[in-house]
Scaffold this motif. Sequence first.
Motif, short mmCIF file in Angstrom:
data_model
loop_
_atom_site.label_atom_id
_atom_site.label_comp_id
_atom_site.label_asym_id
_atom_site.label_seq_id
_atom_site.Cartn_x
_atom_site.Cartn_y
_atom_site.Cartn_z
N ILE A 157 1.27 -15.34 -8.32
CA ILE A 157 0.63 -13.94 -7.03
C ILE A 157 0.56 -13.11 -8.60
CG2 ILE A 157 2.39 -12.49 -6.05
CD1 ILE A 157 4.37 -14.96 -6.02
N ASP A 158 -0.72 -12.38 -8.43
CA ASP A 158 -1.14 -11.59 -9.16
C ASP A 158 -1.45 -12.02 -10.27
OD1 ASP A 158 -0.73 -9.40 -6.89
OD2 ASP A 158 0.77 -8.83 -7.65
N SER A 200 -2.93 -11.94 -3.71
CA SER A 200 -3.01 -10.97 -4.56
C SER A 200 -1.96 -10.09 -3.70
CB SER A 200 -4.35 -10.30 -4.34
OG SER A 200 -5.58 -10.82 -5.22
N THR A 201 -0.83 -9.55 -4.36
CA THR A 201 0.29 -8.45 -3.34
C THR A 201 -0.92 -7.17 -3.05
OG1 THR A 201 0.94 -7.75 -5.22
CG2 THR A 201 2.13 -9.62 -4.76
N HIS A 202 -2.08 -6.62 -3.72
CA HIS A 202 -2.38 -5.61 -3.26
C HIS A 202 -3.30 -5.48 -4.55
CE1 HIS A 202 0.46 -3.86 -6.10
NE2 HIS A 202 -0.27 -2.53 -6.36
N HIS A 259 -3.72 -6.09 -11.05
CA HIS A 259 -2.82 -7.32 -10.18
C HIS A 259 -4.27 -8.09 -9.32
CE1 HIS A 259 1.08 -5.42 -9.66
NE2 HIS A 259 0.55 -4.41 -10.14
N VAL A 273 4.52 -13.81 5.33
CA VAL A 273 4.35 -12.81 4.50
C VAL A 273 4.62 -11.07 5.36
CG1 VAL A 273 1.97 -11.41 4.15
CG2 VAL A 273 2.09 -14.20 3.95
N SER A 330 -0.64 -3.88 1.14
CA SER A 330 0.66 -4.56 0.26
C SER A 330 1.10 -5.18 0.74
CB SER A 330 2.03 -3.55 -0.39
OG SER A 330 1.03 -2.62 -1.75
N ALA A 373 4.12 -8.69 1.11
CA ALA A 373 5.12 -9.28 0.20
C ALA A 373 5.72 -10.75 0.30
CB ALA A 373 6.61 -8.56 0.15
N GLY A 377 5.64 -7.21 -4.81
CA GLY A 377 4.72 -6.66 -5.48
C GLY A 377 4.92 -5.32 -5.87
N GLY A 414 6.65 -6.55 -8.73
CA GLY A 414 5.54 -6.25 -8.93
C GLY A 414 6.01 -5.96 -10.75
#
Length: 265
Positions: free
Chosen positions: A51-52, A79-81, A86, A180, A190, A192, A204, A242
């Motif tokens: 995650i990221d 990618s959370t955002h 990230h 998600v 964004s 999570a 995130g 995050g």
Amino acid sequence: MLDLSDYPIAENWFTITKVDDSTDMLLEPNVHILEQANMFFVRGSERDMIIDTGMGIVPIAPYVDPLSAKPHSEIICVSTHTHIDHIGGVHEFDIRLVHPIEADEMASPSIMNTIVRDEIDPALLDLFASSGYPPLDELLITALPHEGYDPRSYVLKGAPATGLLEEGDTVELGDRKYTVLHVPGHSPGSIALFEEKTGVLFAGDAIYDGPLIYDGPGMRVEDYIVTMKKLQALDVSIVHGGHDPSFDKKRLDEIVEKYFRIWDV
Ligand SMILES: [Zn+2]
Ligand SMILES: [Zn+2]
């Protein structure tokens, strides 16, 4: 003039900390606290997930690969955002998932693409300062990854998504399954990841235990308020944000209440 001779050379760019039996956290300690994102590696029975992927100053895959339970296990990169801290290593992974709203930004990052302070949009510098972060030095890093590294040559590469994640989708690792959640506010796409079975939430930048950033490009307080209510309604056991240390439901409520006061909710 940038004098790089004052900067030490980092021995290991990423630190790796065990979170629980199936989860490790990666961090770039030589990145300014503002852009020092938490990255989480989760081992599943059938595939693994990262995650990221940090800033992309140094390749992350050589640090991530040994964390797999099985060699050559499939690794899903979520990618959370798509902020600079990230998605730096996203191009190193074959499976790259992101929310559709930020797929273009992940393919060709545009918001911020430098680690040199004087190359950052002054409006962004103002935003970081007003959010409560300490001022930046001339670079976003406090050490160089290797001898001869030139921070001015830094490029945030990005990569096209190979799949999209929307509200209600699941990421399945075999014995672990994450739902998600679309949690806009800090950024429009964004997401999570919530594991109902354990109450673990990977949030995130939707929520973390430090100064939240909610007033910049692509950010919307109206959306953030809805997101905060959604997060508060979850039966979480622990939140891995995050940035900053992880926290429990009680702390989540405190953070939400703090921002509701600031936003006059
Ligand atoms: Zn971040
Ligand atoms: Zn962010």
